[in-house]
Structures are given as structure tokens and as C-alpha cells.
Design a protein around this motif. Structure first.
Motif, mmCIF file in Angstrom:
data_model
loop_
_atom_site.group_PDB
_atom_site.id
_atom_site.type_symbol
_atom_site.label_atom_id
_atom_site.label_comp_id
_atom_site.label_asym_id
_atom_site.label_seq_id
_atom_site.Cartn_x
_atom_site.Cartn_y
_atom_site.Cartn_z
ATOM 1 N N ALA A 1 17.230 19.421 -17.596
ATOM 2 C CA ALA A 1 17.673 21.109 -17.319
ATOM 3 C C ALA A 1 19.289 20.541 -17.148
ATOM 4 N N GLN A 2 19.774 19.060 -16.569
ATOM 5 C CA GLN A 2 20.572 18.371 -15.460
ATOM 6 C C GLN A 2 21.749 17.960 -17.354
ATOM 7 N N HIS A 3 21.113 17.095 -18.018
ATOM 8 C CA HIS A 3 22.010 16.222 -18.650
ATOM 9 C C HIS A 3 21.557 16.608 -20.352
ATOM 10 N N LYS A 4 20.766 17.502 -20.166
ATOM 11 C CA LYS A 4 20.557 18.575 -21.733
ATOM 12 C C LYS A 4 20.836 17.772 -22.414
ATOM 13 N N ASP B 1 20.467 25.197 -24.073
ATOM 14 C CA ASP B 1 20.799 25.113 -23.084
ATOM 15 C C ASP B 1 19.244 25.329 -22.216
ATOM 16 N N ARG B 2 18.815 26.619 -22.624
ATOM 17 C CA ARG B 2 17.896 27.442 -22.328
ATOM 18 C C ARG B 2 16.067 26.610 -22.422
ATOM 19 N N LEU C 1 26.798 30.903 -28.311
ATOM 20 C CA LEU C 1 25.393 31.686 -28.067
ATOM 21 C C LEU C 1 24.948 30.610 -28.855
ATOM 22 N N ALA C 2 25.276 29.646 -29.332
ATOM 23 C CA ALA C 2 23.953 28.021 -30.090
ATOM 24 C C ALA C 2 24.212 27.211 -28.524
ATOM 25 N N VAL D 1 17.361 14.071 -27.656
ATOM 26 C CA VAL D 1 16.395 15.316 -27.887
ATOM 27 C C VAL D 1 16.416 16.644 -28.357
ATOM 28 N N GLY D 2 15.632 17.294 -28.883
ATOM 29 C CA GLY D 2 15.181 18.705 -29.059
ATOM 30 C C GLY D 2 16.075 18.635 -30.393
ATOM 31 N N ALA D 3 16.360 20.189 -30.887
ATOM 32 C CA ALA D 3 16.714 20.861 -32.125
ATOM 33 C C ALA D 3 18.279 20.746 -32.391
ATOM 34 N N VAL D 4 19.204 20.530 -33.544
ATOM 35 C CA VAL D 4 20.480 21.137 -33.293
ATOM 36 C C VAL D 4 20.431 22.594 -33.522
ATOM 37 N N VAL D 5 20.894 23.436 -32.865
ATOM 38 C CA VAL D 5 20.903 24.310 -32.828
ATOM 39 C C VAL D 5 22.422 25.463 -32.941
ATOM 40 N N THR D 6 22.782 26.208 -34.268
ATOM 41 C CA THR D 6 24.163 26.756 -34.864
ATOM 42 C C THR D 6 23.735 27.911 -34.439
#
Length: 198
Positions: free
Chosen positions: A161-164, A145-146, A139-140, A25-30
């Protein structure tokens, strides 16, 4: 054990790392970071090896002391369209492009580099060997996580929030029970199965 990293002969070096290739789930953040040699940051390390408290303190210090830093991302739709590897490369390009200072050289965590307009080198285990990459990993990770904590507030039943967003037994169980959110990556096998796309 990897050898001590020998830096290339360059004035302005950016380190790049990603977080979030494995989650469903969610974006890949760099992130891309150019550190200031005049303002050293003590305790930089692979973000996964640091306590959350330490990570948050370093996150603020990096943003304060770095010569330049930038975040990049690729959204779930882009991941589904391109595949996770190409989406990660795109997110890394975006992070480098977002730096307000142009680096002479880019060091990238892992074993491959995205196409960039300046010389680049992939560094295996770079997040624990290269300070700039460690800073980028912090930073990533804090950023992603936020985002997972925010997603958790919207969809508390999944436990983000637990398993991200990683495919833990708990996440897979909730996915089977409640189906996929709009933020789940449809090209990843467990999500595909739940949506009947497999």
C-alpha cells in the motif's frame, strides 16, 4: 519545457497512458479515454503531480463525463513472457479495443505507439500536455493503486500500500526476507535473484 501540444485534425481523439512499468509486482495497467468537449473537466494533469484526494475526485469525474473510457492490463505472467515494453504495448491495445466508441485518432504517452487500426501519435510528456492522456493516467493510476492496497491486505508484510510495488529499499528488504509472492514479476532482476533464477 515542451511546446504546447497541437492536436491532430480529428473528431474523436483517445488518450492512452500506462501505470506500473517499474514495479516488481502486479499488472501493468493502461487506460484509454475519449473526453467530451461539451463537458470539460477542470484540473486534469499528470496523475503523479496530483494529490491522492484530487486524483480520486478527478477519477470519478472522468468516468462520469468522458464519452468513452476503458482499462487494459497485462498480468505479471505476460510481462515475464513478453518483457515489460511489449506487455505495456499489449495492455495499451487492450485499452483502446475496450472503448465502446472507436476513436479516429489515438494519442499515446511516451515515445512509441503499439500497432493500432487507426492513426496514432506518441507524445513525449503527454500526461502533462494532452488532457486525454492526463485523464487516462489518472484512471490507470487510481486503478493500479487500489489493486496494490488489496494486495497489501493479503500480504501485509511487504508494504504494498505504501510503495505500490516499486523497488524501494523497504520492498527489497521484505523480498529478501519473505521471498516472492505469486504476483511478483519473475523476469525482474531483484525477484530473479531472490528466486535463484539470476
Amino acid at each position: 519545457m515542451y511546446d504546447v501540444f497541437v492536436y491532430p485534425d480529428a473528431e474523436r481523439i483517445a488518450g492512452v497512458d500506462e501505470v506500473g512499468r517499474g514495479p516488481l509486482v502486479g499488472a501493468v495497467v493502461t487506460a484509454a479515454v475519449i473526453l467530451d468537449p461539451q463537458r470539460p473537466i477542470v484540473g486534469l494533469a499528470d496523475s503523479k503531480q496530483l494529490s491522492e484526494k484530487r486524483r480520486l475526485a478527478l477519477y470519478d469525474e472522468i468516468k462520469d463525463k468522458a464519452l468513452s473510457w476503458s482499462l487494459g492490463r497485462a498480468e505479471p505472467e505476460e510481462i515475464d513472457q513478453l518483457n515489460i515494453l511489449h506487455a505495456t504495448m499489449l495492455a495499451m491495445q487492450r485499452a483502446v479495443a475496450g472503448l465502446h466508441l472507436t476513436p479516429d485518432y489515438v494519442l499515446i504517452d511516451g515515445n512509441r505507439c503499439p500497432p493500432l487500426s487507426m492513426p496514432a501519435l506518441a507524445v513525449v510528456k503527454g500526461d502533462s500536455r494532452v488532457a486525454e492522456i492526463s485523464a487516462a493516467s489518472i484512471l490507470a493510476k487510481v486503478t493500479r493503486d487500489r489493486e496494490m492496497v488489496e494486495l497489501d491486505a493479503r500480504f501485509p508484510e511487504y508494504g504494498f500500500a505504501q510503495h505500490k510495488g516499486y523497488p524501494t529499499a523497504y520492498h527489497l528488504e521484505k523480498l529478501a526476507l519473505f521471498g516472492a509472492t505469486e504476483f511478483h514479476r519473475r523476469s525482474f532482476a531483484p525477484v530473479k535473484r531472490v528466486l535463484g533464477l539470476a
